[in-house]
Design a protein around this motif. Structure first.
Motif, mmCIF file in Angstrom:
data_model
loop_
_atom_site.group_PDB
_atom_site.id
_atom_site.type_symbol
_atom_site.label_atom_id
_atom_site.label_comp_id
_atom_site.label_asym_id
_atom_site.label_seq_id
_atom_site.Cartn_x
_atom_site.Cartn_y
_atom_site.Cartn_z
ATOM 1 N N SER A 93 0.827 -1.202 0.000
ATOM 2 C CA SER A 93 0.000 0.000 0.000
ATOM 3 C C SER A 93 0.863 1.254 0.000
ATOM 4 N N VAL A 94 0.404 2.266 -0.714
ATOM 5 C CA VAL A 94 1.088 3.556 -0.743
ATOM 6 C C VAL A 94 0.634 4.381 0.451
ATOM 7 N N LEU A 95 1.590 4.956 1.170
ATOM 8 C CA LEU A 95 1.281 5.787 2.327
ATOM 9 C C LEU A 95 1.424 7.267 2.027
ATOM 10 N N LYS A 96 2.480 7.636 1.309
ATOM 11 C CA LYS A 96 2.758 9.041 1.003
ATOM 12 C C LYS A 96 3.219 9.160 -0.446
ATOM 13 N N ALA A 97 3.073 10.353 -1.005
ATOM 14 C CA ALA A 97 3.560 10.615 -2.355
ATOM 15 C C ALA A 97 3.782 12.108 -2.515
ATOM 16 N N ALA A 98 4.645 12.458 -3.449
ATOM 17 C CA ALA A 98 4.917 13.860 -3.745
ATOM 18 C C ALA A 98 5.346 13.956 -5.201
ATOM 19 N N ALA A 99 5.212 15.151 -5.778
ATOM 20 C CA ALA A 99 5.581 15.353 -7.172
ATOM 21 C C ALA A 99 6.311 16.674 -7.342
ATOM 22 N N GLY A 100 7.326 16.676 -8.208
ATOM 23 C CA GLY A 100 8.028 17.892 -8.580
ATOM 24 C C GLY A 100 7.526 18.367 -9.923
ATOM 25 N N TRP A 101 8.381 19.040 -10.684
ATOM 26 C CA TRP A 101 7.960 19.550 -11.982
ATOM 27 C C TRP A 101 7.607 18.411 -12.929
ATOM 28 N N ALA A 102 8.424 17.383 -12.970
ATOM 29 C CA ALA A 102 8.142 16.236 -13.845
ATOM 30 C C ALA A 102 8.736 14.967 -13.261
ATOM 31 N N HIS A 103 8.621 14.816 -11.947
ATOM 32 C CA HIS A 103 9.011 13.554 -11.321
ATOM 33 C C HIS A 103 8.137 13.310 -10.104
ATOM 34 N N CYS A 104 8.003 12.045 -9.729
ATOM 35 C CA CYS A 104 7.178 11.645 -8.597
ATOM 36 C C CYS A 104 7.979 10.758 -7.666
ATOM 37 N N VAL A 105 7.597 10.735 -6.423
ATOM 38 C CA VAL A 105 8.235 9.870 -5.435
ATOM 39 C C VAL A 105 7.164 9.404 -4.461
ATOM 40 N N THR A 106 7.206 8.125 -4.091
ATOM 41 C CA THR A 106 6.195 7.545 -3.203
ATOM 42 C C THR A 106 6.850 6.760 -2.075
ATOM 43 N N VAL A 107 6.065 6.543 -1.015
ATOM 44 C CA VAL A 107 6.478 5.698 0.105
ATOM 45 C C VAL A 107 5.423 4.626 0.300
ATOM 46 N N THR A 108 5.851 3.376 0.415
ATOM 47 C CA THR A 108 4.926 2.271 0.641
ATOM 48 C C THR A 108 4.932 1.865 2.110
ATOM 49 N N GLU A 109 3.989 1.014 2.472
ATOM 50 C CA GLU A 109 3.824 0.615 3.867
ATOM 51 C C GLU A 109 5.088 0.011 4.487
ATOM 52 N N PRO A 110 5.889 -0.778 3.747
ATOM 53 C CA PRO A 110 7.123 -1.310 4.347
ATOM 54 C C PRO A 110 8.223 -0.267 4.507
ATOM 55 N N GLY A 111 7.968 0.989 4.105
ATOM 56 C CA GLY A 111 8.988 2.024 4.220
ATOM 57 C C GLY A 111 9.892 2.136 3.016
ATOM 58 N N GLU A 112 9.509 1.513 1.882
ATOM 59 C CA GLU A 112 10.303 1.607 0.660
ATOM 60 C C GLU A 112 9.887 2.833 -0.147
ATOM 61 N N THR A 113 10.838 3.349 -0.934
ATOM 62 C CA THR A 113 10.601 4.543 -1.734
ATOM 63 C C THR A 113 10.800 4.230 -3.212
ATOM 64 N N TYR A 114 9.857 4.676 -4.034
ATOM 65 C CA TYR A 114 9.950 4.520 -5.487
ATOM 66 C C TYR A 114 9.862 5.902 -6.127
ATOM 67 N N THR A 115 10.590 6.079 -7.226
ATOM 68 C CA THR A 115 10.565 7.355 -7.922
ATOM 69 C C THR A 115 10.663 7.153 -9.418
ATOM 70 N N TRP A 116 10.148 8.124 -10.196
ATOM 71 C CA TRP A 116 10.181 8.058 -11.653
ATOM 72 C C TRP A 116 9.999 9.463 -12.209
ATOM 73 N N GLY A 117 10.250 9.612 -13.503
ATOM 74 C CA GLY A 117 10.143 10.911 -14.155
ATOM 75 C C GLY A 117 11.478 11.324 -14.741
ATOM 76 N N TRP A 118 11.827 12.596 -14.623
ATOM 77 C CA TRP A 118 13.119 13.059 -15.113
ATOM 78 C C TRP A 118 14.232 12.189 -14.552
ATOM 79 N N LYS A 119 15.128 11.722 -15.415
ATOM 80 C CA LYS A 119 16.178 10.810 -14.972
ATOM 81 C C LYS A 119 17.117 11.426 -13.952
ATOM 82 N N GLU A 120 17.293 12.736 -14.011
ATOM 83 C CA GLU A 120 18.170 13.377 -13.036
ATOM 84 C C GLU A 120 17.578 13.305 -11.630
ATOM 85 N N CYS A 121 16.291 12.980 -11.526
ATOM 86 C CA CYS A 121 15.646 12.846 -10.227
ATOM 87 C C CYS A 121 15.522 11.389 -9.788
#
Length: 478
Positions: A93-121
């Protein structure tokens, strides 16, 4: 009937190109469609041209982009006007998420983080510029911040955790480096199609130290911060103005690093850290801010801010418009305490493109930075365009009330008062600024918030979204 009556509803206003008829701004609150048979749990604002939320079943939901919006359309999952689950490489399950100009980052229940979008991010284990400096910096920060594992947040459950962490520092560093090398090699071997050289459409797991559990994330224009459950702050992405707290203007950091926000205890005579392994010579300077760990983070366009458990506010990054609140327009290359607010316990923080706002634990709001669109809320045509020190906002309509939550878009803000009113101000070209009388509710203070429905967000620079839970409680996201 009771279950239907208590369903959450998400409202939108402003500009979401894929969700507005003929791409026209939504000048009044407009309900979003339910997420495909599921119900709403929380709203995370969104990025440029799209919105993000999470459903009751823990799915990340995105919508609002248009097929001619390029990277924003890809970042949001090409979901247009229909809120749909965004595919993540995990069932957690996703607990938190945030977005920049063209990238996103999320936090799941186990405390893992996933990100995508601009490669520099998106962390790849690579570092562009000053590699040797960051390598030594990373190892030293890991050692210095290991003392945080003995903070009140973890001491009760594991009295000896600080000693154990000190003995295992070298092992942690070696294991982290090894995992990053494996991830980097894997990513380099993946095929890259034309047009994707600077873009990663698929979510990637952010590799941090062994045992690190992330509790929340923040996304700036081109950088990201992550806060762990023991109060440590990690950062990656673009750092050209110091927004990653490295002490240097490193343009790209694609390997997550710990940011030294709290000065560790027991300094030696020469300022070096004294530990069970002896004295460690250090060139790293940390701000002498009250507190033992970080409890809140925020990212602006090119600056960052954190709050300690003692209510101290630290800022770092781009300072051209005074958005770091240090009394100057200089960039801050390391987390630096906003000394003018010492003695005022800060409970919440939000950052926009050129400005910052915060709320004290007593419910008072302070703002500083650029004021080109009235985003500081100081009012009047004669208002200063740049405010380099925090200024208390005086609003007759919320006089005598406590402000519970603050949130910022690129050039506008919103606050939620204790009686359920939302006040917003700043750039209003697309109707994203509204003053709305909401349900009277009782909410806990900001620093005690742990439930996602108790947070306020402003997403992107042109739109607002908020979550309304009729009859009992309310979440507001703008």
């Amino acid at each position: 009937m009771e279950e239907e009556r208590r369903r959450n509803v998400v409202y939108m206003c402003g500009y979401l190109p894929g969700a507005s008829p003929e791409k026209s701004p939504m000048l009044s609150p407009t309900p979003a469609r339910d997420p495909g048979g599921d119900s709403w749990k929380d709203v995370f604002g969104g990025g440029c041209g799209f919105a993000m939320a999470v459903s009751d079943s823990g799915k990340l939901i995105t919508w609002g982009s248009a097929d001619d919006e390029g990277q924003s359309y890809m970042t949001s999952g090409k979901h247009g006007d229909t809120p749909e689950p965004f595919p993540l490489p995990t069932q957690a399950s996703v607990l938190k998420a945030a977005a920049g100009w063209a990238h996103c980052v999320t936090v799941t229940e186990p405390g893992e983080t996933y990100t995508w979008g601009w490669k520099e991010c998106v962390p790849s284990g690579k570092l562009i510029s000053d590699l040797a400096f960051v390598g030594s910096f990373q190892k030293e920060v890991l050692t210095r911040q290991s003392a945080l594992l003995m903070s009140p947040r973890s001491q009760a459950s594991s009295p000896n955790s600080g000693t154990v962490s000190q003995l295992n520092d070298r092992k942690v560093v070696e294991e982290t480096v090894k995992r990053r090398k494996v991830l980097s090699a894997k990513q380099e071997n993946e095929s890259v199609t034309p047009g994707e050289e600077t873009f990663t459409p698929s979510p990637c797991l952010v590799i941090l130290g062994p045992g690190v559990r992330i509790s929340t994330v923040a996304a700036g224009g081109r950088h990201s911060l992550a806060l762990s459950d023991v109060g440590q702050v990690w950062g990656w992405g673009y750092g050209g103005e110091g927004q990653l707290g490295l002490g240097s203007k490193i343009k790209m950091v694609s390997s997550p690093h710990l940011i030294p926000c709290i000065q560790t205890p027991n300094p030696g005579k020469d300022g070096a850290l004294t530990s069970s392994q002896g004295s460690i010579s250090s060139g790293i300077q940390t701000s002498k801010a009250p507190g033992n760990y970080v409890k809140g983070i925020a990212c602006g366009g090119r600056h960052s801010a954190v709050i300690t458990d003692a209510g101290a506010l630290l800022t770092f990054g781009w300072g051209l418009y005074g958005q770091c609140g240090q009394g100057s327009t200089n960039d801050q290359l390391r987390p630096t305490c906003v000394s003018s607010l010492l003695g005022t316990a800060i409970g919440g923080i939000a950052a926009g493109l050129w400005h910052t706002i915060c709320v004290s634990t007593e419910g008072r709001v302070y703002s500083f930075g650029g004021n080109q669109f009235g985003q500081l809320g100081t009012g009047g045509e004669s208002a200063e365009m740049i405010q380099t020190l925090p200024r208390l906002l005086e609003c007759p309509d919320w006089k005598g009330k406590q402000v519970m939550m603050v949130s910022s878009g690129a050039r506008h803000n919103a606050v939620l008062t204790e009686d359920g009113q939302v006040f917003s101000w700043g750039w209003n070209k697309y109707g994203q600024v509204l003053e709305i009388q909401l349900i009277a509710i009782s909410l806990p203070t900001y620093q005690s918030m742990a439930v996602s429905q108790e947070m306020l967000r402003v997403g992107g620079g042109t739109h607002c979204c908020w979550l309304k839970f009729p009859c009992r409680s309310l979440t507001c996201h703008l």
